[in-house]
Design a protein around this motif. Structure first.
Motif, PDB file in Angstrom:
ATOM      1  N   GLY A  30     -41.544   1.164 -40.307  1.00 28.59           N
ATOM      2  CA  GLY A  30     -42.278   0.127 -41.026  1.00 28.59           C
ATOM      3  C   GLY A  30     -41.817  -1.289 -40.777  1.00 28.59           C
ATOM      4  O   GLY A  30     -42.304  -2.237 -41.410  1.00 28.59           O
ATOM      5  N   GLY A  32     -42.435  -3.125 -38.292  1.00 31.62           N
ATOM      6  CA  GLY A  32     -43.494  -3.927 -37.657  1.00 31.62           C
ATOM      7  C   GLY A  32     -43.593  -3.748 -36.147  1.00 31.62           C
ATOM      8  O   GLY A  32     -44.175  -4.588 -35.462  1.00 31.62           O
ATOM      9  N   THR A  34     -45.397  -1.565 -34.309  1.00 30.61           N
ATOM     10  CA  THR A  34     -46.768  -1.435 -33.798  1.00 30.61           C
ATOM     11  C   THR A  34     -47.518  -2.758 -33.939  1.00 30.61           C
ATOM     12  O   THR A  34     -48.274  -3.162 -33.052  1.00 30.61           O
ATOM     13  CB  THR A  34     -47.533  -0.315 -34.541  1.00 30.61           C
ATOM     14  N   ASP A  63     -49.691   6.278 -33.879  1.00 31.26           N
ATOM     15  CA  ASP A  63     -49.544   4.913 -33.350  1.00 31.26           C
ATOM     16  C   ASP A  63     -50.385   4.732 -32.089  1.00 31.26           C
ATOM     17  O   ASP A  63     -51.019   3.693 -31.901  1.00 31.26           O
ATOM     18  CB  ASP A  63     -48.073   4.595 -33.076  1.00 31.26           C
ATOM     19  N   GLU A 118     -42.917   1.859 -27.354  1.00 28.11           N
ATOM     20  CA  GLU A 118     -42.553   1.761 -28.774  1.00 28.11           C
ATOM     21  C   GLU A 118     -41.889   3.049 -29.220  1.00 28.11           C
ATOM     22  O   GLU A 118     -42.451   4.130 -29.101  1.00 28.11           O
ATOM     23  CB  GLU A 118     -43.802   1.511 -29.643  1.00 28.11           C
ATOM     24  N   GLY A 121     -40.143   5.246 -35.545  1.00 28.86           N
ATOM     25  CA  GLY A 121     -39.288   4.558 -36.514  1.00 28.86           C
ATOM     26  C   GLY A 121     -37.996   5.347 -36.722  1.00 28.86           C
ATOM     27  O   GLY A 121     -38.021   6.567 -36.891  1.00 28.86           O
ATOM     28  N   ASN A 165     -38.504  -9.684 -38.280  1.00 30.13           N
ATOM     29  CA  ASN A 165     -39.949  -9.758 -38.544  1.00 30.13           C
ATOM     30  C   ASN A 165     -40.225  -9.929 -40.050  1.00 30.13           C
ATOM     31  O   ASN A 165     -39.351  -9.714 -40.875  1.00 30.13           O
ATOM     32  CB  ASN A 165     -40.616  -8.483 -38.006  1.00 30.13           C
ATOM     33  N   ASP A 168     -42.471 -14.246 -43.296  1.00 31.04           N
ATOM     34  CA  ASP A 168     -43.343 -14.762 -44.364  1.00 31.04           C
ATOM     35  C   ASP A 168     -42.977 -14.185 -45.732  1.00 31.04           C
ATOM     36  O   ASP A 168     -43.294 -14.767 -46.770  1.00 31.04           O
ATOM     37  CB  ASP A 168     -44.812 -14.428 -44.039  1.00 31.04           C
ATOM     38  N   LEU A 169     -42.312 -13.015 -45.730  1.00 34.62           N
ATOM     39  CA  LEU A 169     -41.999 -12.359 -47.014  1.00 34.62           C
ATOM     40  C   LEU A 169     -40.689 -12.860 -47.632  1.00 34.62           C
ATOM     41  O   LEU A 169     -40.394 -12.540 -48.791  1.00 34.62           O
ATOM     42  CB  LEU A 169     -41.922 -10.833 -46.831  1.00 34.62           C
ATOM     43  N   THR A 196     -40.225 -13.651 -36.417  1.00 38.79           N
ATOM     44  CA  THR A 196     -41.675 -13.492 -36.246  1.00 38.79           C
ATOM     45  C   THR A 196     -42.371 -13.164 -37.560  1.00 38.79           C
ATOM     46  O   THR A 196     -41.769 -12.610 -38.489  1.00 38.79           O
ATOM     47  CB  THR A 196     -42.012 -12.328 -35.272  1.00 38.79           C
ATOM     48  N   CYS A 198     -45.487 -10.972 -37.651  1.00 35.64           N
ATOM     49  CA  CYS A 198     -46.428 -10.231 -36.797  1.00 35.64           C
ATOM     50  C   CYS A 198     -47.776 -10.026 -37.484  1.00 35.64           C
ATOM     51  O   CYS A 198     -48.739  -9.583 -36.844  1.00 35.64           O
ATOM     52  CB  CYS A 198     -45.824  -8.903 -36.342  1.00 35.64           C
ATOM     53  N   ALA A 199     -47.861 -10.339 -38.762  1.00 35.81           N
ATOM     54  CA  ALA A 199     -49.162 -10.275 -39.430  1.00 35.81           C
ATOM     55  C   ALA A 199     -50.065 -11.394 -38.900  1.00 35.81           C
ATOM     56  O   ALA A 199     -51.272 -11.191 -38.720  1.00 35.81           O
ATOM     57  CB  ALA A 199     -48.989 -10.387 -40.943  1.00 35.81           C
TER      58      ALA A 199
HETATM   59  N1  LIG Z   1     -46.374  -9.610 -44.350  1.00 32.71           N
HETATM   60  C1  LIG Z   1     -46.138  -9.051 -43.164  1.00 32.71           C
HETATM   61  N2  LIG Z   1     -46.486  -7.765 -42.959  1.00 32.71           N
HETATM   62  C2  LIG Z   1     -46.232  -7.235 -41.737  1.00 32.71           C
HETATM   63  C3  LIG Z   1     -45.618  -7.962 -40.690  1.00 32.71           C
HETATM   64  N3  LIG Z   1     -45.473  -7.145 -39.618  1.00 32.71           N
HETATM   65  C4  LIG Z   1     -45.982  -5.960 -39.977  1.00 32.71           C
HETATM   66  N4  LIG Z   1     -46.451  -5.997 -41.247  1.00 32.71           N
HETATM   67  C5  LIG Z   1     -47.037  -4.893 -42.013  1.00 32.71           C
HETATM   68  O1  LIG Z   1     -46.003  -3.948 -42.244  1.00 32.71           O
HETATM   69  C6  LIG Z   1     -46.527  -2.617 -42.216  1.00 32.71           C
HETATM   70  C7  LIG Z   1     -45.777  -1.774 -41.178  1.00 32.71           C
HETATM   71  O2  LIG Z   1     -46.043  -2.320 -39.888  1.00 32.71           O
HETATM   72  P1  LIG Z   1     -46.112  -1.385 -38.614  1.00 32.71           P
HETATM   73  O3  LIG Z   1     -46.391  -2.245 -37.442  1.00 32.71           O
HETATM   74  O4  LIG Z   1     -47.012  -0.220 -38.852  1.00 32.71           O
HETATM   75  O5  LIG Z   1     -44.607  -0.860 -38.591  1.00 32.71           O
HETATM   76  P2  LIG Z   1     -43.923   0.158 -37.572  1.00 32.71           P
HETATM   77  O6  LIG Z   1     -42.543  -0.327 -37.354  1.00 32.71           O
HETATM   78  O7  LIG Z   1     -44.766   0.336 -36.360  1.00 32.71           O
HETATM   79  O8  LIG Z   1     -43.920   1.495 -38.428  1.00 32.71           O
HETATM   80  P3  LIG Z   1     -43.629   3.019 -37.914  1.00 32.71           P
HETATM   81  O9  LIG Z   1     -44.418   3.212 -36.641  1.00 32.71           O
HETATM   82  O10 LIG Z   1     -44.113   3.853 -39.048  1.00 32.71           O
HETATM   83  O11 LIG Z   1     -42.160   3.105 -37.712  1.00 32.71           O
HETATM   84  C8  LIG Z   1     -48.018  -2.758 -41.898  1.00 32.71           C
HETATM   85  O12 LIG Z   1     -48.712  -2.733 -43.113  1.00 32.71           O
HETATM   86  C9  LIG Z   1     -48.103  -4.139 -41.246  1.00 32.71           C
HETATM   87  O13 LIG Z   1     -49.367  -4.743 -41.386  1.00 32.71           O
HETATM   88  C10 LIG Z   1     -45.244  -9.335 -40.956  1.00 32.71           C
HETATM   89  O14 LIG Z   1     -44.676 -10.050 -40.123  1.00 32.71           O
HETATM   90  N5  LIG Z   1     -45.527  -9.805 -42.204  1.00 32.71           N
END
Ligand SMILES: Nc1nc2c(ncn2[C@@H]2O[C@H](COP(=O)(O)OP(=O)(O)OP(=O)(O)O)[C@@H](O)[C@H]2O)c(=O)[nH]1
Length: 220
Positions: A30, A32, A34, A63, A118, A121, A165, A168-169, A196, A198-199
């Motif tokens: 989670g 970020g 992907t 993914d 990628e 996780g 990543n 913003d939070l 970053t 990434c949203a």
């Molecule tokens: N606010 C915010 N949300 C983000 C950001 N990057 C990713 N997200 C959110 O965080 C959540 C997880 O992002 P993913 O890209 O699915 O994370 P991941 O690392 O690929 O997750 P896994 O494949 O399950 O390990 C999603 O709901 C994204 O939209 C960011 O920079 N800011």
């Protein structure tokens, strides 16, 4: 076949398929990874870089399906590796499945320049084998705690580029970004750190530049 070789029944050496640069993206569930991929793909496309993607998932191809459905890249250029219970095994201890997938992409797409891989996780101790990748990125999430750099996990310390990543939070989870970044640089002995969101894509160009500079030397 030239006469001299024919006489000895020697086959001319097969031309090896030129190999694209391979870049790993790892990090906790989670964080970020992907979303970062989804931000990187159009940026490399805009720079005219011939790209393909491999995703690793535990027991699904979620993914890969997500990236295929995104419309950002030809779905044939996205391969899925199912890692089973232990994601880091497939990128470190025994990267055979990922190596086979990357070789397959090289064969399928002559002229391929870059494969983004990628990882599934995992935890802070995951890392990529340098038999698999030329360069690797570790993605951590601001909202998972500003003490993550201080824990000195192998991923945080030894990756080529640490991506912090979800900046913003920071205001919502009481994280002092400046301090988190400073501590990340300290534990990494001043090696590269990028911030970053990434949203929205903020800060992602720095990641693209780092990849271009480090593995795609002449693709500026
Ligand atoms: N606010 C915010 N949300 C983000 C950001 N990057 C990713 N997200 C959110 O965080 C959540 C997880 O992002 P993913 O890209 O699915 O994370 P991941 O690392 O690929 O997750 P896994 O494949 O399950 O390990 C999603 O709901 C994204 O939209 C960011 O920079 N800011």
């Amino acid at each position: 076949m030239p006469v001299e070789l024919e006489a000895f029944n020697i086959q001319p050496a097969r031309q090896a398929t030129p190999r694209a640069a391979r870049v790993g993206i790892g990090g906790p569930v989670g964080s970020g990874k992907t979303r970062l991929l989804e931000q990187l793909i159009p940026r490399f496309a805009a720079r005219g870089i011939d790209l393909a993607v491999i995703t690793n998932d535990l027991v699904t191809r979620e993914d890969a399906e997500r990236v295929r459905r995104s419309g950002l890249i030809d779905p044939a250029r996205v391969l899925a590796v199912e890692t089973g219970a232990c994601p880091h095994t497939a990128i470190r201890e025994d990267p055979t499945l990922n190596l086979q997938a990357a070789d397959e992409l090289d064969e399928r797409f002559p002229g391929l320049q870059l494969v983004l891989i990628e990882s599934g996780g995992d935890n802070l101790a995951s890392s990529f084998s340098l038999d698999l990748v030329d360069y690797w990125i570790f993605v951590i999430d601001v909202a998972a705690g500003d003490d993550i750099p201080r824990k000195r996990g192998l991923g945080v310390v030894s990756c080529d580029l640490l991506v912090i990543n979800k900046f913003d939070l920071a205001p919502y989870v009481g994280v002092d970004l400046e301090r988190m970044t400073r501590e990340a640089r300290e534990v990494r002995r001043q090696r590269a750190v990028a911030l970053t969101n990434c949203a929205t894509g903020d800060g992602v160009d720095v990641v693209v530049d780092a990849i271009v500079e480090n593995v795609l030397f002449d693709a500026h």
